[in-house]
Motif scaffolding. Structure first.
Motif, PDB file in Angstrom:
ATOM      1  N   LEU A 108      85.256  54.870 143.701  1.00 31.13           N
ATOM      2  CA  LEU A 108      84.143  55.790 143.442  1.00 31.13           C
ATOM      3  C   LEU A 108      82.909  54.937 143.158  1.00 31.13           C
ATOM      4  O   LEU A 108      82.830  54.298 142.097  1.00 31.13           O
ATOM      5  N   GLY A 110      79.461  55.940 143.976  1.00 31.44           N
ATOM      6  CA  GLY A 110      78.242  56.666 144.326  1.00 31.44           C
ATOM      7  C   GLY A 110      77.280  56.821 143.154  1.00 31.44           C
ATOM      8  O   GLY A 110      76.194  57.378 143.305  1.00 31.44           O
ATOM      9  N   GLY A 111      77.684  56.327 141.983  1.00 27.08           N
ATOM     10  CA  GLY A 111      76.861  56.537 140.780  1.00 27.08           C
ATOM     11  C   GLY A 111      75.578  55.723 140.814  1.00 27.08           C
ATOM     12  O   GLY A 111      75.471  54.738 141.552  1.00 27.08           O
ATOM     13  N   GLN A 112      74.614  56.142 139.996  1.00 31.02           N
ATOM     14  CA  GLN A 112      73.315  55.473 139.997  1.00 31.02           C
ATOM     15  C   GLN A 112      73.246  54.330 138.993  1.00 31.02           C
ATOM     16  O   GLN A 112      72.277  53.588 138.967  1.00 31.02           O
ATOM     17  N   GLY A 113      74.249  54.233 138.122  1.00 31.51           N
ATOM     18  CA  GLY A 113      74.288  53.132 137.148  1.00 31.51           C
ATOM     19  C   GLY A 113      73.031  53.064 136.300  1.00 31.51           C
ATOM     20  O   GLY A 113      72.522  51.974 136.053  1.00 31.51           O
ATOM     21  N   THR A 114      72.535  54.219 135.846  1.00 25.22           N
ATOM     22  CA  THR A 114      71.251  54.215 135.140  1.00 25.22           C
ATOM     23  C   THR A 114      71.308  53.445 133.829  1.00 25.22           C
ATOM     24  O   THR A 114      70.342  52.794 133.445  1.00 25.22           O
ATOM     25  N   LYS A 122      76.277  49.019 141.399  1.00 21.10           N
ATOM     26  CA  LYS A 122      76.954  48.296 140.318  1.00 21.10           C
ATOM     27  C   LYS A 122      77.996  47.301 140.827  1.00 21.10           C
ATOM     28  O   LYS A 122      78.215  46.262 140.219  1.00 21.10           O
ATOM     29  N   ASP A 221      76.415  64.439 143.446  1.00 21.54           N
ATOM     30  CA  ASP A 221      77.027  65.602 142.781  1.00 21.54           C
ATOM     31  C   ASP A 221      78.195  65.251 141.854  1.00 21.54           C
ATOM     32  O   ASP A 221      79.064  66.063 141.600  1.00 21.54           O
ATOM     33  N   CYS A 251      87.222  53.695 139.362  1.00 20.92           N
ATOM     34  CA  CYS A 251      85.767  53.528 139.205  1.00 20.92           C
ATOM     35  C   CYS A 251      85.344  52.093 139.506  1.00 20.92           C
ATOM     36  O   CYS A 251      86.095  51.166 139.246  1.00 20.92           O
ATOM     37  N   ASP A 253      83.352  50.245 137.915  1.00 20.02           N
ATOM     38  CA  ASP A 253      82.866  49.398 136.822  1.00 20.02           C
ATOM     39  C   ASP A 253      83.930  48.784 135.929  1.00 20.02           C
ATOM     40  O   ASP A 253      83.613  48.073 135.000  1.00 20.02           O
ATOM     41  N   LYS A 407      79.174  49.504 131.629  1.00 18.80           N
ATOM     42  CA  LYS A 407      78.321  50.699 131.627  1.00 18.80           C
ATOM     43  C   LYS A 407      76.879  50.352 131.247  1.00 18.80           C
ATOM     44  O   LYS A 407      75.929  50.915 131.775  1.00 18.80           O
TER      45      LYS A 407
END
Ligand code: UTP
Length: 502
Positions: A108, A110-114, A122, A221, A251, A253, A407
């Motif tokens: 997975l 697709g996260g933005q790693g804000t 990431k 999403d 994940c 990370d 994170k």
């Protein structure tokens, strides 16, 4: 592409005409690309999406205390509570499945790693290991090695395909990074990247947020967007074609992730599970992680905010927390379960609300960077399919060996590049010492064997073992027994060959 008139009509029906308020100020080119972007919106579902987001943000979190119970002991396996023989049997089963090309892994990403705050995906992050490897490289090397272990045990060459879910933010840079690095020696056709959907962020009044005069604020999403993305990109068909029956989803990370973990896969397969989750014992009752448990008899992950502290603090007679099964986003699914989800359940997945600071243009067209949350992002979570499982199992693993997520940026007390790096180096020090090596610091002074299990602890030495040499501490005795390893020590394939030749 829609015409301007169709679009206007669609937006009117959804109560979102403000999206076009700056249309007259846009250049021909800007209009073209805005129209293109808006044509991809699900206009029919937009009204429900916006109203649903507004309602969800207004409703207080449900309290589930009255209804929850732990996963029954019979559905849980545990590394700590199993003997070597039992673990070995699961590992054998897992390696057998891998050797028969029946296991794939799905990342997975697709996260933005804000929270980490870098402008690139990431997985491309280098946490400062002596080797300088990125998370993607570490993961690729673990795939190589687990294939090799399965081949060695069962004598047949095999492939663990690597599915990678990306988003609009991460797809292009991830593709480029893999190409530049020659896919880390994996066959490009066995690394399958696909994209999840994006959905609009919405104000507390249920209006789509305009990020620019000709751009709406979109976000992926959630990692539960996986199930729609599997359908959009025919991923299950690809699995079927390859004969992949089991998928390990994880994940990006977690620096300690055991990809296609034979023990976990073997445990789930031998239990006949359709869905499984790795868990770690919660560090303390207040640790803000989701807990795998049952709510009115149905398996799910309950968020920390959904139970009272008194419930989180409940203990069994032996002293263990009753609700200790911390979810680490590390799952097993059969292909047929995923097929069921895709066909019957994916539209029933719960929506979660995240309140975020979303940059926007105000009514006068000024760009604003909010200082407090102003927008709602709706997300689906990958674990929200647990309730649809017919035979769910949990598998408890040791945190110090399997879970250390990245994170936050450095400076944060937990889950930072430093804690991730330290966790990996501490683990490798433990492996080297268990194999009979002595560790020294940079000056050649002996350092005590690492007993450290806490992610924050500074490792006794900088000893890094390439996943290409050892996946989980195996095969090190013959190379390291009786040797003194001076920090920084990197055991890569070349060094391993030298040591074996001596
Ligand atoms: P997180 O929820 O920790 O999000 O994702 P994040 O994007 O990494 O970081 P923040 O919250 O913006 O700081 C957990 C996992 O789910 C993936 C992430 O890439 C990570 O592997 N994810 C998250 C997706 O694949 N898609 C999403 O829409 C969201």
């Amino acid at each position: 592409m829609l015409s301007y008139e169709d679009l206007q009509q669609g937006l009117e029906a959804a109560g979102q005409t403000h999206i076009l308020q700056f249309w007259s100020e846009l250049s021909e080119e800007e209009r073209g690309s805005f129209l293109q972007e808006l044509s991809q919106l699900d206009l029919k579902g937009l009204k429900d999406h916006c109203e649903g987001a507004q309602r969800a943000a207004e409703s207080p979190p449900e309290s589930l205390d009255q209804h929850i119970e732990p996963v029954p002991a019979g559905s849980i396996g545990s590394v700590r509570k199993s003997d070597r023989k039992g673990l070995r049997e699961w590992e054998d089963e897992g390696l057998l499945q891998i050797s028969q090309n029946r296991v794939g892994v799905l990342l997975l990403a697709g996260g933005q790693g804000t929270r980490l705050g870098v402008q690139y995906p990431k997985g491309m992050y280098n946490v400062g290991l002596p080797s300088g490897k990125t998370l993607y490289q570490i993961q690729a090397e673990r795939i190589h090695r687990v294939q090799q272990l399965a081949e060695r045990r069962h004598g047949s060459r095999c492939t663990v395909p690597w599915y990678i879910m990306t988003s609009e933010f991460t797809l292009t840079p991830t593709q480029k990074f893999f190409q530049e690095n020659n896919h880390f020696g994996l066959k490009p056709s066995d690394v399958i990247m696909f994209e999840q959907r994006m959905i609009p962020a919405v104000t507390f009044e249920g209006k789509v947020i305009l990020q620019g005069k000709g751009k709406i604020a979109m976000a992926p999403d959630g990692n539960g967007g996986l199930y729609q993305a599997l359908v959009d990109n025919a991923v299950l068909e690809d699995m079927k074609k390859r004969g992949v029956e089991y998928l390990h989803v994880y994940c990006v990370d977690n620096i300690l992730v055991k990809m296609a973990d034979p023990v976990f896969v073997g445990f789930c397969v031998s239990r006949g599970a359709d869905c499984g989750a790795k868990v770690v014992e919660k560090a303390c009752p207040a640790e803000p992680v989701g807990v795998v448990c049952r709510v009115q008899g149905v398996t799910q992950v309950v968020e920390y905010s959904e139970i009272k502290p008194e419930t989180a603090e409940l203990r069994e007679p032996g002293g263990e927390l009753v609700f200790r099964a911390g979810n680490i986003c590390n799952h097993f699914f059969t292909r047929s379960f995923l097929q069921d989800v895709a066909e019957k359940f994916k539209d029933q997945l719960k929506q979660h609300v995240a309140l975020k600071k979303v940059p926007f243009v105000d009514l006068c067209g000024n760009q604003v960077k909010p200082t407090k949350p102003n927008g709602i992002k709706m997300e689906k979570f990958v674990f929200d399919v647990f309730p649809f499982s017919r035979n769910f199992v949990a598998f408890e693993v040791l945190r110090e060996d399997e879970f250390s997520p990245l994170k936050n940026a450095d400076g944060a007390p937990s889950d930072s590049p430093t804690t991730a790096r330290n966790s990996l180096l501490n683990q490798h020090c433990r492996w080297a010492v268990a194999a009979g090596a002595t560790l020294t610091d940079e000056q050649g002074n002996n350092v005590p064997a690492s007993t450290s299990v806490s992610a924050g602890d500074v490792p006794p030495a900088r000893c890094e073992i390439s996943p290409l040499v050892s996946y989980f501490g195996e095969d090190l005795d013959q190379m390291l027994r009786g040797r003194t390893l001076q920090s920084p020590f990197i055991l890569d394939e070349k060094k391993a060959r030298e040591l074996q030749a001596q």
